[in-house]
Design an enzyme around this catalytic site. Sequence first.
Site, PDB file in Angstrom:
ATOM      1  N   ASP A 206       0.870  -1.166   0.000  1.00 21.05           N
ATOM      2  CA  ASP A 206       0.000   0.000   0.000  1.00 21.05           C
ATOM      3  C   ASP A 206       0.913   1.225   0.000  1.00 21.05           C
ATOM      4  O   ASP A 206       2.136   1.108   0.173  1.00 21.05           O
ATOM      5  CB  ASP A 206      -0.896  -0.036   1.242  1.00 21.05           C
ATOM      6  CG  ASP A 206      -1.808   1.177   1.342  1.00 21.05           C
ATOM      7  OD1 ASP A 206      -2.353   1.603   0.301  1.00 21.05           O
ATOM      8  OD2 ASP A 206      -1.965   1.706   2.457  1.00 21.05           O
TER       9      ASP A 206
ATOM     10  N   ASP B  50      -0.224   5.052   1.261  1.00 17.48           N
ATOM     11  CA  ASP B  50      -0.467   5.916   2.415  1.00 17.48           C
ATOM     12  C   ASP B  50      -0.347   5.137   3.716  1.00 17.48           C
ATOM     13  O   ASP B  50      -0.987   4.093   3.892  1.00 17.48           O
ATOM     14  CB  ASP B  50      -1.863   6.541   2.333  1.00 17.48           C
ATOM     15  CG  ASP B  50      -1.965   7.580   1.231  1.00 17.48           C
ATOM     16  OD1 ASP B  50      -0.940   8.215   0.911  1.00 17.48           O
ATOM     17  OD2 ASP B  50      -3.072   7.756   0.681  1.00 17.48           O
TER      18      ASP B  50
END
Length: 260
Positions: A15, A17
Amino acid sequence: MVAPGDGGRFLVVFDFDETLVNESSDDAVVRTAPGQVLPDWLKASYREGQYNEQMQRVMAYLAQQGVAESAIRTEIQRIPETPGLSALLDFLQAHAEDFECVVMSDANSYFIETWLQHAGARPLFSEIFTNPAHFDPSGRLVLMPHHAHSCPYCPDNMCKRRILSDFLERRGQAGGRYQRVFYVGDGANDVCPCLVLGDADVAFTRRGFPMHRILTHKQQQQQQQQQEPPQAEGGVRASIQPWSSGQEIVEYLQKIVQER
């Protein structure tokens, strides 16, 4: 479900963020707004499951306020990495023959590309799956949804489970089946793709974040029920490895490489 292979490389899915970077890039860009805050009417316009549409409105507002691309780029470049990330990326680069790395994120292509290039990490990632973004002639960063889907658990613009499933199928058809898959994430939208992982795979869940709480709870429920978790019903098959620093992931992957 991803089954263990007889050889080949490992896949590491990141991922963006609060996994690669230590805050939400959408929060970071708000600091370019007048007074570094959004007006109440804009914050109140958010609707559940429509975060991509909300960020489209935010970017339109920033453009109306005269926020230039250079200001947005600078703010994104300033986002700090998560603790220990440099050690993890250095390890993966040093073992590039063993690991393929990709990004799957509900941020956008401009934010991710800008940060990775500034950090010197872009060459490590073979693909980035995210929401397309570009600046139009008026200076507004235009965001588009990644795709349409029917998953009831994910935001309208992106289902990471579908992305990962399609990617693995495509790689398999090309003869590039992975030995194991490692998913590194933090948020609630990182849960769905982990439900496609198999018994040999690993979900690296950031401590104190929703992904860890949700997957751990699901796993505990399965153990209490003492039954095999059906994939169609969202069972957790992958092992769960919590992390606070990228160094912890390095130590785990080092053992995997040594045991090959």
